[in-house]
Design a protein around this motif. Structure first.
Motif, PDB file in Angstrom:
ATOM      1  N   ALA A   6       0.825  -1.204   0.000  1.00 42.45           N
ATOM      2  CA  ALA A   6       0.000   0.000   0.000  1.00 42.45           C
ATOM      3  C   ALA A   6       0.861   1.257   0.000  1.00 42.45           C
ATOM      4  CB  ALA A   6      -0.943  -0.005   1.195  1.00 42.45           C
ATOM      5  N   VAL A   7       1.960   1.229   0.740  1.00 39.47           N
ATOM      6  CA  VAL A   7       2.884   2.370   0.754  1.00 39.47           C
ATOM      7  C   VAL A   7       3.496   2.574  -0.632  1.00 39.47           C
ATOM      8  CG1 VAL A   7       5.091   3.191   1.659  1.00 39.47           C
ATOM      9  CG2 VAL A   7       3.405   2.196   3.213  1.00 39.47           C
ATOM     10  N   ALA A   8       3.861   1.475  -1.304  1.00 37.07           N
ATOM     11  CA  ALA A   8       4.430   1.569  -2.644  1.00 37.07           C
ATOM     12  C   ALA A   8       3.416   2.150  -3.629  1.00 37.07           C
ATOM     13  CB  ALA A   8       4.893   0.191  -3.107  1.00 37.07           C
ATOM     14  N   VAL A   9       2.158   1.747  -3.504  1.00 37.63           N
ATOM     15  CA  VAL A   9       1.110   2.269  -4.385  1.00 37.63           C
ATOM     16  C   VAL A   9       0.911   3.764  -4.142  1.00 37.63           C
ATOM     17  CG1 VAL A   9      -1.360   2.171  -4.902  1.00 37.63           C
ATOM     18  CG2 VAL A   9      -0.062   0.056  -4.621  1.00 37.63           C
ATOM     19  N   ALA A  10       0.880   4.177  -2.884  1.00 36.34           N
ATOM     20  CA  ALA A  10       0.734   5.598  -2.565  1.00 36.34           C
ATOM     21  C   ALA A  10       1.917   6.402  -3.108  1.00 36.34           C
ATOM     22  CB  ALA A  10       0.604   5.794  -1.060  1.00 36.34           C
ATOM     23  N   ALA A  11       3.110   5.840  -3.005  1.00 34.03           N
ATOM     24  CA  ALA A  11       4.291   6.526  -3.530  1.00 34.03           C
ATOM     25  C   ALA A  11       4.194   6.707  -5.038  1.00 34.03           C
ATOM     26  CB  ALA A  11       5.547   5.736  -3.170  1.00 34.03           C
ATOM     27  N   LEU A  12       3.685   5.686  -5.736  1.00 32.98           N
ATOM     28  CA  LEU A  12       3.499   5.800  -7.183  1.00 32.98           C
ATOM     29  C   LEU A  12       2.489   6.889  -7.503  1.00 32.98           C
ATOM     30  CD1 LEU A  12       3.859   4.752 -10.106  1.00 32.98           C
ATOM     31  CD2 LEU A  12       2.016   3.115  -9.627  1.00 32.98           C
ATOM     32  N   ALA A  13       1.383   6.909  -6.759  1.00 31.26           N
ATOM     33  CA  ALA A  13       0.338   7.900  -7.022  1.00 31.26           C
ATOM     34  C   ALA A  13       0.831   9.322  -6.795  1.00 31.26           C
ATOM     35  CB  ALA A  13      -0.880   7.616  -6.142  1.00 31.26           C
ATOM     36  N   LEU A  14       1.707   9.494  -5.813  1.00 28.36           N
ATOM     37  CA  LEU A  14       2.199  10.835  -5.471  1.00 28.36           C
ATOM     38  C   LEU A  14       3.457  11.212  -6.248  1.00 28.36           C
ATOM     39  CD1 LEU A  14       1.671  10.797  -1.598  1.00 28.36           C
ATOM     40  CD2 LEU A  14       0.291  11.987  -3.315  1.00 28.36           C
ATOM     41  N   LEU A  15       3.913  10.336  -7.121  1.00 28.86           N
ATOM     42  CA  LEU A  15       5.150  10.586  -7.869  1.00 28.86           C
ATOM     43  C   LEU A  15       5.117  11.900  -8.654  1.00 28.86           C
ATOM     44  CD1 LEU A  15       7.921   9.302  -8.473  1.00 28.86           C
ATOM     45  CD2 LEU A  15       6.870   8.203 -10.458  1.00 28.86           C
ATOM     46  N   THR A 321      -4.421  -1.463  -1.023  1.00 30.79           N
ATOM     47  CA  THR A 321      -4.937  -0.222  -0.436  1.00 30.79           C
ATOM     48  C   THR A 321      -6.386  -0.388   0.012  1.00 30.79           C
ATOM     49  OG1 THR A 321      -3.458   1.069  -1.856  1.00 30.79           O
ATOM     50  CG2 THR A 321      -5.283   2.236  -0.822  1.00 30.79           C
ATOM     51  N   GLY A 322      -7.213  -0.981  -0.856  1.00 27.27           N
ATOM     52  CA  GLY A 322      -8.608  -1.197  -0.512  1.00 27.27           C
ATOM     53  C   GLY A 322      -8.773  -2.152   0.658  1.00 27.27           C
ATOM     54  N   TRP A 323      -7.949  -3.197   0.711  1.00 27.04           N
ATOM     55  CA  TRP A 323      -8.003  -4.167   1.811  1.00 27.04           C
ATOM     56  C   TRP A 323      -7.582  -3.519   3.124  1.00 27.04           C
ATOM     57  CZ3 TRP A 323      -9.640  -9.167   2.249  1.00 27.04           C
ATOM     58  CH2 TRP A 323      -9.244  -9.859   3.395  1.00 27.04           C
ATOM     59  N   LEU A 324      -6.504  -2.764   3.080  1.00 26.19           N
ATOM     60  CA  LEU A 324      -5.981  -2.140   4.291  1.00 26.19           C
ATOM     61  C   LEU A 324      -6.946  -1.092   4.836  1.00 26.19           C
ATOM     62  CD1 LEU A 324      -3.225  -2.505   5.808  1.00 26.19           C
ATOM     63  CD2 LEU A 324      -2.506  -0.381   4.726  1.00 26.19           C
ATOM     64  N   ALA A 325      -7.608  -0.358   3.947  1.00 25.00           N
ATOM     65  CA  ALA A 325      -8.523   0.698   4.379  1.00 25.00           C
ATOM     66  C   ALA A 325      -9.691   0.152   5.185  1.00 25.00           C
ATOM     67  CB  ALA A 325      -9.053   1.458   3.165  1.00 25.00           C
ATOM     68  N   VAL A 326     -10.048  -1.128   4.976  1.00 21.71           N
ATOM     69  CA  VAL A 326     -11.178  -1.736   5.680  1.00 21.71           C
ATOM     70  C   VAL A 326     -10.718  -2.619   6.831  1.00 21.71           C
ATOM     71  CG1 VAL A 326     -13.190  -3.253   5.439  1.00 21.71           C
ATOM     72  CG2 VAL A 326     -12.592  -1.667   3.599  1.00 21.71           C
ATOM     73  N   GLY A 330      -7.469   3.105  10.329  1.00 22.69           N
ATOM     74  CA  GLY A 330      -6.627   3.976  11.138  1.00 22.69           C
ATOM     75  C   GLY A 330      -6.149   5.143  10.320  1.00 22.69           C
ATOM     76  N   ARG A 331      -5.382   6.008  10.958  1.00 15.46           N
ATOM     77  CA  ARG A 331      -4.910   7.207  10.265  1.00 15.46           C
ATOM     78  C   ARG A 331      -3.984   6.860   9.107  1.00 15.46           C
ATOM     79  NH1 ARG A 331      -3.556  11.556  15.147  1.00 15.46           N
ATOM     80  NH2 ARG A 331      -5.720  11.735  15.928  1.00 15.46           N
ATOM     81  N   LEU A 332      -3.115   5.869   9.325  1.00 16.08           N
ATOM     82  CA  LEU A 332      -2.155   5.523   8.280  1.00 16.08           C
ATOM     83  C   LEU A 332      -2.867   4.954   7.056  1.00 16.08           C
ATOM     84  CD1 LEU A 332       0.707   5.253   7.268  1.00 16.08           C
ATOM     85  CD2 LEU A 332       0.864   3.031   8.434  1.00 16.08           C
ATOM     86  N   SER A 333      -3.801   4.036   7.253  1.00 16.77           N
ATOM     87  CA  SER A 333      -4.506   3.441   6.119  1.00 16.77           C
ATOM     88  C   SER A 333      -5.351   4.493   5.397  1.00 16.77           C
ATOM     89  CB  SER A 333      -5.387   2.285   6.596  1.00 16.77           C
ATOM     90  OG  SER A 333      -6.346   2.732   7.535  1.00 16.77           O
ATOM     91  N   THR A 334      -5.951   5.395   6.166  1.00 19.96           N
ATOM     92  CA  THR A 334      -6.731   6.474   5.545  1.00 19.96           C
ATOM     93  C   THR A 334      -5.836   7.396   4.738  1.00 19.96           C
ATOM     94  OG1 THR A 334      -8.343   6.416   7.352  1.00 19.96           O
ATOM     95  CG2 THR A 334      -8.283   8.404   5.996  1.00 19.96           C
ATOM     96  N   LEU A 335      -4.666   7.722   5.278  1.00 18.11           N
ATOM     97  CA  LEU A 335      -3.719   8.584   4.570  1.00 18.11           C
ATOM     98  C   LEU A 335      -3.254   7.932   3.267  1.00 18.11           C
ATOM     99  CD1 LEU A 335      -1.923  11.119   4.518  1.00 18.11           C
ATOM    100  CD2 LEU A 335      -0.219   9.822   5.820  1.00 18.11           C
ATOM    101  N   LEU A 336      -2.976   6.645   3.321  1.00 21.85           N
ATOM    102  CA  LEU A 336      -2.531   5.939   2.120  1.00 21.85           C
ATOM    103  C   LEU A 336      -3.628   5.912   1.065  1.00 21.85           C
ATOM    104  CD1 LEU A 336      -0.615   2.940   3.741  1.00 21.85           C
ATOM    105  CD2 LEU A 336       0.368   4.960   2.643  1.00 21.85           C
ATOM    106  N   GLU A 337      -4.856   5.696   1.500  1.00 18.34           N
ATOM    107  CA  GLU A 337      -5.965   5.659   0.545  1.00 18.34           C
ATOM    108  C   GLU A 337      -6.186   7.033  -0.084  1.00 18.34           C
ATOM    109  OE1 GLU A 337     -10.738   4.599   0.360  1.00 18.34           O
ATOM    110  OE2 GLU A 337      -9.760   5.036   2.272  1.00 18.34           O
ATOM    111  N   ARG A 338      -6.214   8.081   0.742  1.00 15.07           N
ATOM    112  CA  ARG A 338      -6.450   9.424   0.210  1.00 15.07           C
ATOM    113  C   ARG A 338      -5.306   9.886  -0.685  1.00 15.07           C
ATOM    114  NH1 ARG A 338     -10.683  11.607   3.281  1.00 15.07           N
ATOM    115  NH2 ARG A 338     -12.039   9.805   3.644  1.00 15.07           N
ATOM    116  N   SER A 339      -4.124   9.384  -0.470  1.00 16.78           N
ATOM    117  CA  SER A 339      -2.990   9.752  -1.319  1.00 16.78           C
ATOM    118  C   SER A 339      -3.232   9.361  -2.767  1.00 16.78           C
ATOM    119  CB  SER A 339      -1.707   9.089  -0.805  1.00 16.78           C
ATOM    120  OG  SER A 339      -1.389   9.543   0.493  1.00 16.78           O
ATOM    121  N   THR A 340      -3.881   8.220  -2.959  1.00 18.79           N
ATOM    122  CA  THR A 340      -4.157   7.791  -4.336  1.00 18.79           C
ATOM    123  C   THR A 340      -5.166   8.715  -4.995  1.00 18.79           C
ATOM    124  OG1 THR A 340      -5.927   6.287  -3.635  1.00 18.79           O
ATOM    125  CG2 THR A 340      -3.702   5.398  -3.694  1.00 18.79           C
TER     126      THR A 340
END
Length: 500
Positions: A6-15, A321-326, A330-340
């Motif tokens: 999920a962190v890797a996906v968020a990093a790609l989205a924010l690239l 990301t979708g799995w972690l958000a549910v 928590g704050r971290l999973s929400t932050l990762l999801e919103r980053s995308t």
């Protein structure tokens, strides 16, 4: 493992955002001042701002009026009008622009651009407003009328405040689409930031100039996002209970029925019949030149294969990301999801420019290769997959996975035999949304497609840019046909809630 993915996906989205920020810091304030604070940028800012403001205002008026007429008035044939008002979404904006400019070459003005983009984007406001109207409690309106309020007063004081979130959300969608729009405005020869970035990149590969223009464009997107949140406010209008279902009594139009029907007919004719009629005309006019069926079939096959690969890759990236958000709220999973979501708000031309520059400087062996193009599609369309995957995870009880684990099933076996079958509907829906988006994607494909790779959108663009409208028409027709199923799905649910 899921968190790392999920962190890797968020990093790609924010690239792209990271690239813009790094480049801005690297050239310093002096470089920013020289590249941004100049007359040309001021002209582009004025052109972009007035077009966004004008389009949002026109779309809001048209969308709100059409939604009220279909959802709350006695206009005849409400189901049919709903389908016809959603149908323009099947015609990509750059195809709509081609249709108009090929018939009226003098439409390359602000008024022409405003007309074309408004006709292309007003369904984005109409759809959420039509859904919001169906969710309003008619008891509030009946109570207001019982207190002596007129029809206009009921609309302004009771209905409109409850529609604020839907209206602002649809308007934001229109504004973001317009900031990202390239093909339609380039064809209309109306200069905005997206067209200027593309022209500068193609003409001189001017990294600093194009990147700073991209930075201003990203800043405009962020301003819109913040403004929409502030205007939306925190006040709620939800009902405390569903209560008994109450039918809505349509407002009788009486003598206004004729003018209303005429107005709806004119809107549908301009938004739908003109582009479809133009395509039909150019198909017939271009019949004198032999249609290269082999080229059309090959381009269609390439587009479908590319869309399928992008759908599979993007949906796979959406899973952690979708799995972690549910499953790990928590704050971290929400932050990762919103980053995308934030990454996808960046216009396609900025995403393409960032990936081009990074691949040339950091990984030159990846420049103009399929992985870079698929990465751009993933950044642009990740939310479409994440939303559906998350919904599927929400509806899947963790009990099944726990039972399989207690029976000794390994993690990989549980994923294959339990988790993925349960999530299949959500995964399929997300993949379909990404697939349809990639079929008509133009900007990123123009800049990132490997040499020799031609899609329906780029083939259409090549022919229409050369003013060969007859040759461009078949590619546009295929894109419209491929986009039609999504439009049918968008209108089907709402159609069930309407009476004829």
């Amino acid at each position: 493992m899921t968190l790392a993915l999920a962190v890797a996906v968020a990093a790609l989205a924010l690239l792209p955002l990271g690239y813009i920020a790094w480049y801005t810091a690297d050239i310093g304030w002096t470089g920013v001042r020289e590249l941004v604070f100049r007359p040309r940028v001021g002209e582009l800012l004025w052109n972009t701002t007035r077009l966004v403001v004008g389009t949002v205002a026109c779309c809001a008026v048209l969308g709100l009026a059409a939604a009220w007429l279909v959802a709350r008035s006695s206009v005849p044939g409400r189901r049919v009008w709903h389908v016809l008002l959603v149908a323009p979404l099947a015609v990509p904006a750059f195809v709509n622009s081609y249709a108009w400019i090929s018939l009226l070459p003098g439409l390359d003005t602000y008024a022409g651009a405003l007309l074309v983009v408004t006709l292309s984007y007003f369904p984005f406001v109409y759809l959420p407003l039509a859904a919001a109207f169906r969710g309003l409690d008619p008891a509030l309106e009946e109570t207001a009328r019982g207190l002596g309020l007129s029809g206009w007063a009921v609309f302004l004081r009771v209905q409109l405040p409850q529609l604020r979130v839907a209206l602002l959300g649809g308007s934001l969608l229109v504004a973001l689409h317009l900031l990202a729009e390239f093909g339609a405005l380039q064809m209309l020869r109306y200069p905005t930031f997206t067209t200027a970035i593309y022209d500068q990149y193609r003409a001189t590969f001017n990294g600093p100039g194009a990147t700073m223009l991209a930075g201003v464009l990203v800043l405009l997107c962020l301003v819109l996002l913040v403004a929409e949140l502030r205007l939306r406010g925190r006040r709620g209008y939800a009902r405390t209970g569903r209560g008994a279902a109450r039918p809505v009594r349509p407002v009788a139009l009486r003598a206004f029925t004729g003018p209303v029907l005429l107005g709806l007919a004119v809107l549908v004719a301009l938004a739908l019949l003109v582009p479809l009629g133009s395509l039909g005309y150019w198909m017939v006019a271009g019949a004198d030149a032999a249609l290269d069926w082999a080229a059309l079939a090959g381009t269609t096959g390439t587009t479908l294969a590319l869309a399928a690969a992008a759908a599979a890759a993007t949906t796979a990236l959406a899973l952690p990301t979708g799995w972690l958000a549910v499953r790990a709220r928590g704050r971290l999973s929400t932050l990762l999801e919103r980053s995308t979501y934030l990454g996808s708000a960046v216009p396609g031309i900025v995403v393409a420019l960032a990936l081009v520059t990074l691949s040339v400087r950091v990984t030159p062996w990846l420049y103009q290769t399929m992985p870079v193009l698929l990465a751009a599609y993933a950044i642009l369309f990740l939310p479409r997959a994440i939303v559906t995957v998350r919904a599927a995870v929400e509806q899947t009880a963790p009990l099944y996975d726990d039972v399989a684990a207690s029976l000794g099933s390994s993690a990989g076996d549980r994923l294959r035999r339990v988790t993925l079958p349960l999530l299949a509907p959500g995964i399929g829906a997300g993949a379909a949304l990404v697939f349809l988006a990639v079929v008509t994607e133009l900007t990123a494909t123009l800049l990132l497609a490997p040499t020799g790779t031609t899609t329906l959108a780029t083939a259409f663009w090549s022919a229409s840019s050369a003013l060969d409208y007859g040759a461009a028409a078949p590619y546009a027709v295929v894109m419209v046909l491929l986009s039609a199923p999504a439009t049918v799905l968008l209108s089907s649910d709402a159609r069930r809630g309407l009476t004829t």
